[in-house]
Write a protein that holds these residues in place. Structure first.
Motif, PDB file in Angstrom:
ATOM      1  N   UNK A  99      22.112 -27.362  24.167  1.00 15.87           N
ATOM      2  CA  UNK A  99      22.027 -25.928  23.903  1.00 15.87           C
ATOM      3  C   UNK A  99      23.259 -25.214  24.453  1.00 15.87           C
ATOM      4  N   UNK A 100      23.767 -24.295  23.656  1.00 14.72           N
ATOM      5  CA  UNK A 100      24.851 -23.403  24.073  1.00 14.72           C
ATOM      6  C   UNK A 100      24.251 -22.002  24.200  1.00 14.72           C
ATOM      7  N   UNK A 101      24.398 -21.395  25.365  1.00 13.80           N
ATOM      8  CA  UNK A 101      23.882 -20.044  25.575  1.00 13.80           C
ATOM      9  C   UNK A 101      25.064 -19.109  25.793  1.00 13.80           C
ATOM     10  N   UNK A 102      25.465 -18.394  24.750  1.00 13.09           N
ATOM     11  CA  UNK A 102      26.572 -17.446  24.916  1.00 13.09           C
ATOM     12  C   UNK A 102      26.070 -16.118  25.467  1.00 13.09           C
ATOM     13  N   UNK A 103      26.961 -15.399  26.130  1.00 11.17           N
ATOM     14  CA  UNK A 103      26.653 -14.020  26.469  1.00 11.17           C
ATOM     15  C   UNK A 103      26.347 -13.271  25.177  1.00 11.17           C
ATOM     16  N   UNK A 104      25.253 -12.510  25.175  1.00  7.71           N
ATOM     17  CA  UNK A 104      24.805 -11.852  23.950  1.00  7.71           C
ATOM     18  C   UNK A 104      25.566 -10.537  23.755  1.00  7.71           C
ATOM     19  N   UNK A 105      26.859 -10.652  23.513  1.00  9.91           N
ATOM     20  CA  UNK A 105      27.715  -9.468  23.431  1.00  9.91           C
ATOM     21  C   UNK A 105      27.452  -8.679  22.152  1.00  9.91           C
ATOM     22  N   UNK A 150      21.720 -24.653  15.234  1.00 10.59           N
ATOM     23  CA  UNK A 150      20.544 -24.936  16.062  1.00 10.59           C
ATOM     24  C   UNK A 150      20.900 -25.274  17.509  1.00 10.59           C
ATOM     25  N   UNK A 151      22.179 -25.373  17.805  1.00  9.02           N
ATOM     26  CA  UNK A 151      22.599 -25.572  19.195  1.00  9.02           C
ATOM     27  C   UNK A 151      22.741 -24.246  19.944  1.00  9.02           C
ATOM     28  N   UNK A 152      22.982 -23.175  19.221  1.00 14.81           N
ATOM     29  CA  UNK A 152      23.303 -21.877  19.841  1.00 14.81           C
ATOM     30  C   UNK A 152      22.032 -21.055  20.002  1.00 14.81           C
ATOM     31  N   UNK A 153      21.761 -20.648  21.236  1.00 12.29           N
ATOM     32  CA  UNK A 153      20.565 -19.865  21.539  1.00 12.29           C
ATOM     33  C   UNK A 153      20.941 -18.387  21.587  1.00 12.29           C
ATOM     34  N   UNK A 203      16.548 -32.133  31.958  1.00 13.89           N
ATOM     35  CA  UNK A 203      17.484 -33.154  31.514  1.00 13.89           C
ATOM     36  C   UNK A 203      18.398 -32.721  30.387  1.00 13.89           C
ATOM     37  N   UNK A 204      18.123 -31.547  29.797  1.00  9.55           N
ATOM     38  CA  UNK A 204      18.981 -31.058  28.715  1.00  9.55           C
ATOM     39  C   UNK A 204      20.362 -30.682  29.235  1.00  9.55           C
ATOM     40  N   UNK A 205      21.357 -30.886  28.391  1.00 13.41           N
ATOM     41  CA  UNK A 205      22.732 -30.501  28.706  1.00 13.41           C
ATOM     42  C   UNK A 205      22.987 -29.106  28.141  1.00 13.41           C
ATOM     43  N   UNK A 206      23.363 -28.183  29.015  1.00 17.18           N
ATOM     44  CA  UNK A 206      23.548 -26.788  28.636  1.00 17.18           C
ATOM     45  C   UNK A 206      24.982 -26.353  28.893  1.00 17.18           C
ATOM     46  N   UNK A 207      25.488 -25.506  28.015  1.00 14.86           N
ATOM     47  CA  UNK A 207      26.770 -24.844  28.243  1.00 14.86           C
ATOM     48  C   UNK A 207      26.546 -23.341  28.131  1.00 14.86           C
ATOM     49  N   UNK A 208      26.903 -22.622  29.190  1.00 17.89           N
ATOM     50  CA  UNK A 208      26.827 -21.171  29.218  1.00 17.89           C
ATOM     51  C   UNK A 208      28.236 -20.629  29.037  1.00 17.89           C
ATOM     52  N   UNK A 209      28.400 -19.668  28.124  1.00 17.50           N
ATOM     53  CA  UNK A 209      29.723 -19.141  27.800  1.00 17.50           C
ATOM     54  C   UNK A 209      29.685 -17.618  27.763  1.00 17.50           C
TER      55      UNK A 209
END
Length: 328
Positions: free
Chosen positions: A251-257, A274-277, A307-313
């Motif tokens: 999952x990729x969680x971007x700042x909801x700008x 489906x990767x981007x939340x 266990x999920x791999x997350x990227x916050x941007x």
């Protein structure tokens, strides 16, 4: 640098008042379809009787309950937000009192990197927890952005909402970790997003401080182009150093700008939809709360699991770009 770090509990608070884009459009005399097309937001929450402190308290209590930890197990409270509850003391000290946490048991401080506050706090707290300086940390972001929005400018007013989110952090057992983090600031863009009043430069009591100085000001198109120009290379370097392939990221969680910013994260960086939340459509841009709120809601919905791999941007005023990789 990698650090064992576990999010032991997570919580969030949303004000009850829903403000739709149609309501704002009527207020400003603008086509609601235009606002929604530009922002991607149908509705957002505004605090009524709630304050930044009461919202922080609710989110913190939920995170503690989720972790099944008592207040006396917390030895540091950090509030990472753009908007402080009051100038002095720090909101974290007020939160300790509001939670009725044991006095003298926890240290308290605030951290402000605008929209990147929560993410930067993760980077700074991970080594402190890993070294044993602090065992268990309550990290809270709470934003009452609606009070600072310019009532004459729909372009920025339509973007923002109010909310709070909180996590309980502790040293990971090997299965949970902060894998990599990266932040950088381009201060040549610092005039693009501002609130000029409220500090010592334009003190509220100063004769030359005007009411307009206390409104949020953003040169939106310029800020967007600025971030877009720097973001792709910044994130590509981050991902290269991280060593994960895009397909390995759950999952990729971007700042909801705004809608365009989230679309660019997907299109330019090669992530699948489906990767981007995103919760932008119903929450708006909640400043520092955007990322932890989206994380909390995804966890609650079962979208993110252990266990999920997350990227916050994301990006924030300054202009600061940030990225954090976690194994949840």
């Amino acid at each position: 640098m990698q650090f064992p770090l576990r999010i032991a509990g997570i919580g969030a608070y949303l004000p009850a008042t829903i403000v739709t884009t149609s309501e704002l459009a009527e207020r400003f005399g603008v086509d609601p379809g235009l606002i929604e097309r530009i922002t991607g937001i149908r509705e957002r929450r505004y605090a009524g009787a709630e304050t930044a402190l009461t919202m922080a308290t609710q989110a913190a209590q939920q995170a503690l309950a989720n972790a099944n930890y008592a207040l006396d197990s917390i030895d540091l409270i950090v509030v990472a937000s753009a908007g402080m509850h009051q100038a002095i003391p720090c909101t974290a000290a007020l939160l300790q009192n509001a939670l009725q946490a044991p006095v003298g048991r926890s240290a308290c401080f605030d951290l402000n990197a605008t929209c990147m506050s929560f993410m930067l706090a993760l980077q700074l707290l991970a080594p402190l927890i890993n070294s044993g300086v602090y065992q268990r940390v309550l990290l809270v972001s709470s934003e009452r952005a609606s009070v600072s929005l310019n009532p004459h400018e729909w372009e920025s007013t339509a973007l923002f909402g109010d909310a709070a989110a909180a996590v309980v952090l502790e040293r990971g057992d090997g299965s949970s970790s902060l894998q990599h983090s990266q932040f950088a600031t381009w201060s040549n863009g610092s005039d693009l997003i501002q609130v000029r009043g409220g500090g010592t430069a334009q003190h509220p009591n100063a004769a030359d401080t005007t009411p307009d100085m206390n409104w949020f000001m953003m040169q939106g198109p310029l800020a967007f182009r600025f971030v877009l120009r720097e973001m792709q290379q910044f994130v590509e370097r981050f991902l290269a150093e991280l060593g994960w392939q895009n397909s390995e990221i759950d999952a990729v969680i971007p700042h909801q700008a705004n809608r365009h910013a989230i679309e660019q994260v997907q299109a330019r960086l090669g992530f699948q939809p489906d990767q981007v939340i995103s919760n932008l459509a119903t929450r708006g841009n909640c400043v520092s709360v955007s990322v932890p709120l989206a994380l909390a809601e995804a966890v609650a919905a079962g979208r993110i699991q252990r266990g999920n791999r997350l990227v916050l941007l994301g990006s924030g005023a300054g202009i600061t770009l940030g990225a954090v990789a976690l194994i949840y």
